[in-house]
Design an enzyme around this catalytic site. Structure first.
Site, short mmCIF file in Angstrom:
data_model
loop_
_atom_site.label_atom_id
_atom_site.label_comp_id
_atom_site.label_asym_id
_atom_site.label_seq_id
_atom_site.Cartn_x
_atom_site.Cartn_y
_atom_site.Cartn_z
N GLU A 46 0.83 -1.20 0.00
CA GLU A 46 0.00 0.00 0.00
C GLU A 46 0.88 1.26 0.00
O GLU A 46 1.86 1.36 0.73
CB GLU A 46 -0.89 -0.01 1.24
CG GLU A 46 -1.80 1.20 1.35
CD GLU A 46 -2.52 1.27 2.69
OE1 GLU A 46 -3.59 1.90 2.75
OE2 GLU A 46 -2.01 0.70 3.68
N LYS A 119 -10.44 2.74 -1.45
CA LYS A 119 -10.47 2.06 -0.15
C LYS A 119 -11.75 2.41 0.61
O LYS A 119 -12.06 3.58 0.82
CB LYS A 119 -9.24 2.46 0.64
CG LYS A 119 -9.06 1.78 1.99
CD LYS A 119 -7.70 2.17 2.56
CE LYS A 119 -7.44 1.60 3.92
NZ LYS A 119 -6.07 1.94 4.40
N CYS A 156 -5.54 -2.61 2.73
CA CYS A 156 -5.14 -2.51 4.13
C CYS A 156 -6.32 -2.64 5.10
O CYS A 156 -6.77 -3.76 5.35
CB CYS A 156 -4.33 -1.25 4.37
SG CYS A 156 -3.30 -1.36 5.88
#
Length: 296
Positions: A46, A119, A156
């Protein structure tokens, strides 16, 4: 698209500096190394373009974000993917109008950019001040049809949520990937500094969805605005039973390459019946924040 029987996956573990070109060159070298080992899908960590700047809240770091059109390095990885014939999910800091996202562009082995995932779950806590920088993603979960299978990628903090994994599998993913930047917590934080807990969450997704899961992470100690964190590595690949079939330690750098038997996973998944036995009509509380099912 015809279902693939197998694919070679690589997850990259590497350190970062505050110099963009150094990080890009290092990432490219790792991708080339993975391709030489036969990898067909290669996952970088990431936000590998810089230090993990979310350790601190500073207005200056918004300047690191760029729009997708004319992006300073996505084109470089499109060319690399085309040259090597590999699939590259690429994490980056996206600017879009007045919004900012922690985003991921999936590049097919042709070099075509298939689209962008933003995300969905954004953390907020000491050392991980992402809500200061990132809007919650509005793309919805994505699964990409690539030359080497249907690839589902969360980013993540998404990795802690079983809903993310299940949604991507329902969308037809052949396997799940999670680029990550995670490591030590500041002294005042009570949660454990545990890569084992991080791995267990994703291994649970592998078990509950009978699928392969791969995670990439950074390593090394980074200091941002006086805040220091050490990233604990332990990039890994888990198979569809939850076995850790490949794993780095806490300091190695390179490409962890492992073959995924997708045909065996599909057969096992059908036999386990986890998707057959689902009861979506009972899952109303999952669509709420407080657990109280909403009715029309």
């Amino acid at each position: 698209m015809t279902s693939l029987a197998a694919v070679n996956l690589a997850v990259i573990q590497m350190h970062m500096t505050d110099v963009l070109e150094e990080n890009l060159a290092r990432a490219e070298a790792h991708v080339r190394g993975a391709a030489r080992q036969g990898a067909q899908v290669i996952l970088l960590p990431e936000l590998f373009e810089n230090l993990y700047f979310c350790q601190a809240e500073r207005e200056d770091y918004f300047a690191l974000a760029h729009q997708v059109d004319g992006h300073p390095f996505l084109g470089r990885f499109q060319n690399l993917a085309q040259e090597l014939g590999v699939v590259l999910p690429i994490s980056f800091f996206e600017a879009a109008g007045q919004a900012y996202y922690n985003s991921l562009a999936t590049i097919d082995a042709t070099g075509n950019l298939l689209g962008v995932y933003r995300k969905s779950h954004i953390p907020d806590g000491p050392g991980y001040e992402e809500k200061y920088y990132f809007n919650p993603g509005d793309s919805g979960f994505k699964v990409w049809d690539t030359r080497f299978g249907r690839v589902g990628v969360g980013v993540c903090w998404d990795q802690w949520y079983p809903e993310t994994a299940r949604a991507m599998m329902l969308l037809g993913a052949d396997f799940l990937l999670y680029p990550t930047a995670i490591g030590s917590e500041p002294a005042e934080v009570e949660t454990p500094n545990s890569y084992q807990m991080w791995q267990r969450a994703m291994v649970g997704h592998a078990v509950s969805n009978s699928t392969f899961v791969g995670a990439a992470n950074r390593v090394g100690t980074e200091v941002v605005e006086g805040s220091e964190q050490t990233y604990y590595g332990h990039a890994f690949v888990a198979d569809y039973t939850g076995e850790l079939v490949a794993e780095f330690g806490g300091s190695e750098e390179g490409a962890l390459v492992h073959p995924l038997d997708l045909a065996a996973a599909r057969k096992f998944r059908a036999g386990m019946g986890f998707f057959r036995d689902r009861r979506p009509e009972l899952y109303g509380p999952l669509l709420t924040l407080d657990g109280r099912t909403r009715r029309d």
